[in-house]
Motif scaffolding. Structure first.
Motif, PDB file in Angstrom:
ATOM      1  N   UNK A 277       0.756  -1.248  -0.034  1.00 42.70           N
ATOM      2  CA  UNK A 277       0.003  -0.130   0.021  1.00 42.70           C
ATOM      3  C   UNK A 277       0.850   1.233  -0.033  1.00 42.70           C
ATOM      4  N   UNK A 278       1.882   1.211   0.771  1.00 41.53           N
ATOM      5  CA  UNK A 278       2.641   2.356   0.734  1.00 41.53           C
ATOM      6  C   UNK A 278       3.388   2.615  -0.498  1.00 41.53           C
ATOM      7  N   UNK A 279       3.851   1.385  -1.199  1.00 38.60           N
ATOM      8  CA  UNK A 279       4.710   1.730  -2.378  1.00 38.60           C
ATOM      9  C   UNK A 279       3.654   2.251  -3.476  1.00 38.60           C
ATOM     10  N   UNK A 280       2.773   1.609  -3.542  1.00 43.41           N
ATOM     11  CA  UNK A 280       1.714   2.047  -4.439  1.00 43.41           C
ATOM     12  C   UNK A 280       1.390   3.774  -4.214  1.00 43.41           C
ATOM     13  N   UNK A 281       1.029   4.170  -3.001  1.00 40.36           N
ATOM     14  CA  UNK A 281       0.657   5.631  -2.525  1.00 40.36           C
ATOM     15  C   UNK A 281       2.198   6.442  -2.950  1.00 40.36           C
ATOM     16  N   UNK A 282       3.226   5.978  -2.509  1.00 39.99           N
ATOM     17  CA  UNK A 282       4.320   6.841  -3.164  1.00 39.99           C
ATOM     18  C   UNK A 282       4.355   6.824  -4.507  1.00 39.99           C
ATOM     19  N   UNK A 283       4.165   5.800  -5.407  1.00 36.41           N
ATOM     20  CA  UNK A 283       4.250   5.920  -6.801  1.00 36.41           C
ATOM     21  C   UNK A 283       3.364   6.984  -7.315  1.00 36.41           C
TER      22      UNK A 283
ATOM     23  N   UNK B 238      18.234  17.302 -12.299  1.00 36.02           N
ATOM     24  CA  UNK B 238      18.302  17.060 -11.154  1.00 36.02           C
ATOM     25  C   UNK B 238      16.751  16.067 -10.865  1.00 36.02           C
ATOM     26  N   UNK B 239      15.632  16.618 -11.428  1.00 41.24           N
ATOM     27  CA  UNK B 239      14.275  16.022 -11.169  1.00 41.24           C
ATOM     28  C   UNK B 239      14.485  14.633 -11.902  1.00 41.24           C
ATOM     29  N   UNK B 240      14.943  14.689 -13.238  1.00 40.90           N
ATOM     30  CA  UNK B 240      15.259  13.382 -13.783  1.00 40.90           C
ATOM     31  C   UNK B 240      15.895  12.258 -13.141  1.00 40.90           C
ATOM     32  N   UNK B 241      17.122  12.792 -12.524  1.00 38.07           N
ATOM     33  CA  UNK B 241      18.013  11.839 -11.546  1.00 38.07           C
ATOM     34  C   UNK B 241      17.285  11.238 -10.306  1.00 38.07           C
ATOM     35  N   UNK B 242      16.554  12.232  -9.689  1.00 40.75           N
ATOM     36  CA  UNK B 242      15.754  11.833  -8.586  1.00 40.75           C
ATOM     37  C   UNK B 242      14.715  10.926  -8.974  1.00 40.75           C
ATOM     38  N   UNK B 243      13.766  11.249 -10.150  1.00 41.06           N
ATOM     39  CA  UNK B 243      13.030  10.149 -10.337  1.00 41.06           C
ATOM     40  C   UNK B 243      13.523   8.792 -10.932  1.00 41.06           C
ATOM     41  N   UNK B 244      14.680   8.840 -11.438  1.00 41.62           N
ATOM     42  CA  UNK B 244      15.363   7.599 -11.953  1.00 41.62           C
ATOM     43  C   UNK B 244      15.774   6.703 -10.419  1.00 41.62           C
ATOM     44  N   UNK B 245      16.153   7.527  -9.800  1.00 38.33           N
ATOM     45  CA  UNK B 245      16.764   6.960  -8.402  1.00 38.33           C
ATOM     46  C   UNK B 245      15.529   6.322  -7.685  1.00 38.33           C
ATOM     47  N   UNK B 246      14.306   7.153  -7.672  1.00 39.63           N
ATOM     48  CA  UNK B 246      13.176   6.508  -7.031  1.00 39.63           C
ATOM     49  C   UNK B 246      12.519   5.250  -7.744  1.00 39.63           C
ATOM     50  N   UNK B 247      12.037   5.217  -8.968  1.00 44.31           N
ATOM     51  CA  UNK B 247      11.335   4.471  -9.420  1.00 44.31           C
ATOM     52  C   UNK B 247      11.723   2.954  -9.611  1.00 44.31           C
TER      53      UNK B 247
ATOM     54  N   UNK C 154      10.387  -2.493  -7.259  1.00 47.09           N
ATOM     55  CA  UNK C 154      10.860  -3.686  -6.775  1.00 47.09           C
ATOM     56  C   UNK C 154      10.118  -3.824  -5.305  1.00 47.09           C
ATOM     57  N   UNK C 155      10.135  -3.053  -4.461  1.00 49.56           N
ATOM     58  CA  UNK C 155       9.316  -3.143  -3.362  1.00 49.56           C
ATOM     59  C   UNK C 155       8.002  -3.475  -3.356  1.00 49.56           C
ATOM     60  N   UNK C 156       7.323  -2.835  -4.359  1.00 50.19           N
ATOM     61  CA  UNK C 156       6.088  -3.051  -4.599  1.00 50.19           C
ATOM     62  C   UNK C 156       5.554  -4.458  -5.103  1.00 50.19           C
TER      63      UNK C 156
ATOM     64  N   UNK D  98       0.341  -1.392 -10.410  1.00 50.06           N
ATOM     65  CA  UNK D  98       1.232  -0.348 -10.711  1.00 50.06           C
ATOM     66  C   UNK D  98       0.908   0.375 -12.067  1.00 50.06           C
ATOM     67  N   UNK D  99       0.546  -0.452 -13.174  1.00 51.61           N
ATOM     68  CA  UNK D  99       0.372   0.402 -14.584  1.00 51.61           C
ATOM     69  C   UNK D  99      -0.733   1.329 -14.076  1.00 51.61           C
ATOM     70  N   UNK D 100      -2.052   0.954 -13.397  1.00 54.46           N
ATOM     71  CA  UNK D 100      -2.958   1.782 -13.260  1.00 54.46           C
ATOM     72  C   UNK D 100      -2.791   3.001 -12.452  1.00 54.46           C
ATOM     73  N   UNK D 101      -1.900   2.901 -11.465  1.00 54.94           N
ATOM     74  CA  UNK D 101      -1.772   3.974 -10.684  1.00 54.94           C
ATOM     75  C   UNK D 101      -0.626   5.027 -11.336  1.00 54.94           C
ATOM     76  N   UNK D 102       0.135   4.264 -12.179  1.00 54.77           N
ATOM     77  CA  UNK D 102       1.187   5.649 -12.982  1.00 54.77           C
ATOM     78  C   UNK D 102       0.200   6.274 -14.041  1.00 54.77           C
TER      79      UNK D 102
END
Length: 488
Positions: free
Chosen positions: A274-280, A372-381, A386-388, A404-408
């Motif tokens: 649930x937390x991984x889905x919410x963060x995404x 910087x935004x792209x590097x941050x998003x690439x490090x997050x996703x 994987x956690x999800x 995952x696909x629906x949330x995105x």
């Protein structure tokens, strides 16, 4: 890259050499579905002229594809359990290819819309279960790296779409944009049929009522957000909102009673999932909002041309393509939630810097902020994916992939709608960027909350791997020639 196809004793998933063909099939299928949206957008003016329709009607060539795709994601994720993911993926690719050929040959606007809807159905089949197939193809030790590759493909597709569309239109007419998918999709379908893992089908019935309620809910939500983004009349917005709410209530009630629900609600009882889905979801709201807001900022407030604006956007997807694979490898070695949280910190700093960008700023001043935004998003996703995916049983991977696909998709669409809402309320584009920073801050808070729980799961998984390796070594040692000779 060769590390992804290495084989170790005790690996789950496919053997190393067999992964290559399966990955190529997944990459091609994902690329065609992702590139389609941004590639077709650039051709809408010429399509409107050739088909004799207004620009407002021509937008539905893209909108219909997105609405149908969003509405069908959960449906195909559930159907893949009954029919097998391999069959659903190949059928989706085949339908996408046939519909692409139909779109290329369409003699009028109405026929084109029919085939675009069919393309949306095919794209939903591939996108809904693609991430779950990575979990079946690759061993657990490489899952983060594999999902990093998936992120690279998605980012590269979004970045390359306008360039591919412009290049094709410079030498050919718009039907060739659709025709390009035919040979690529046919090759991907053949490879997928040969290489994707074969699975046993689940026994049981398909939740048809849940599927209808899901399609109505997601289509209504998408149309509501699209109406907000285009500042439609309030009555239209409320009508779509009513469709969404009524369908959502019916869907949730049905999932609680169905013997084989379309989306098992028990997935959300796992806090890590649930937390991984919410963060995404909240992170994609920030990204979707920022992409649209920056288009207005660069062109209307800073006076850049459309071509110059496209160039200013390139650091975002390019840094994702560089950082994504590295992030996946880090997620295989360290607590994924920690890596994802660091990425969100970088993304938040980048969005804050963009919101504070002076109107007289130079192009170089903007480039490092989007990078910087792209590097941050690439490090997050990749770590978050994987956690999800690993927080649920492997048998529920298809359901998790559909969520995952629906949330995105919903997150990006909600971000676009929020830009329209900010503009309709009289707020400026930079105020909208502050809203994007706020949603990213919320994603960071969610990600930080899950770290202790994720750390316990991460340590347990490492201990289990060590025990499995020790057991394997002991079994091999017992059967070695020296041990056999000793026993003799």
């Amino acid at each position: 890259m060769s590390r992804l196809f290495s084989t170790r004793d005790g690996d789950d998933g496919l053997p190393g050499p067999e992964r290559r063909l399966a990955v190529i099939a997944l990459v091609l299928g994902t690329l065609m579905a992702v590139v389609d949206t941004t590639m077709i957008n650039i051709a809408l003016p010429s399509m409107a002229r050739d088909l004799g329709v207004s620009d407002a009607r021509a937008v539905w060539i893209t909108n219909l594809f997105q609405v149908v795709c969003a509405a069908m994601l959960l449906v195909f994720a559930a159907a893949s359990e009954l029919l097998s993911r391999r069959k659903v993926y190949v059928a989706g690719l085949t339908l996408f290819v046939v519909a692409a050929l139909g779109s290329a040959l369409s003699p009028n606007f109405e026929t084109l819309l029919v085939f675009r809807a069919l393309q949306g159905v095919g794209a939903a089949a591939t996108l809904s279960i693609g991430p779950s197939l990575y979990r079946s193809i690759f061993p657990s030790r490489l899952l983060g790296s594999a999902l990093g590759l998936s992120s690279l493909v998605v980012a590269g597709g979004y970045a390359a779409g306008p360039s591919i569309g412009g290049l094709v239109l410079s030498v050919a007419n718009w039907p060739w944009l659709f025709a390009l998918n035919v040979p690529l999709g046919a090759a991907a379908a053949v490879m997928a049929w040969r290489a994707l893992p074969r699975e046993e089908r689940r026994e049981g019935n398909f939740d048809a009522f849940g599927a209808l309620a899901s399609m109505a809910m997601l289509a209504g939500l998408f149309m509501c957000m699209d109406a907000v983004g285009h500042r439609a009349p309030l009555a239209e917005i409320l009508a779509w909102l009513a469709v969404t709410v009524v369908s959502a209530v019916a869907f949730i009630r049905r999932q609680g009673r169905a013997p084989h629900p379309l989306l098992p609600l028990g997935l959300f009882r796992e806090p890590r999932f649930s937390l991984a889905v919410s963060a995404q979801g909240t992170a994609f709201i920030g990204q979707g909002l920022t992409f649209v807001a920056l288009s207005f900022l660069y062109q209307q407030q800073m006076g850049y041309s459309a071509l110059h604006t496209a160039w200013l956007f390139t650091p975002w997807p390019l840094t994702i393509m560089v950082v994504g694979p590295l992030s996946g490898r880090l997620a295989d070695r360290f607590n994924p939630s920690v890596v994802a949280s660091v990425g969100l910190v970088m993304l938040l700093l980048g969005l804050v810097s963009l919101a504070a960008l002076p109107q007289d700023a130079s192009a170089i001043d903007s480039l490092w902020r989007t990078a910087l935004c792209g590097a941050g998003f690439g490090l997050f996703q990749p770590p978050n994916n994987r956690e999800l995916m690993t927080s649920v049983p492997k048998a529920r991977s298809a359901n998790a992939s559909g969520v995952m696909s629906t949330t995105r998709t919903v997150g990006q669409s909600l971000g676009v709608a929020l830009v329209g809402l900010c503009l309709a309320a009289g707020a400026g584009v930079q105020q909208a960027l502050w809203v994007g920073a706020a949603t990213t801050l919320l994603a960071l808070v969610i990600s930080l909350v899950r770290i202790p729980r994720a750390h316990r799961a991460y340590r347990a998984a490492r201990e289990q791997k060590k025990a499995a390796r020790a057991g394997y070594s002991e079994r091999v040692g017992e059967d070695s020639p020296n041990r056999v000779a000793d026993r003799a």
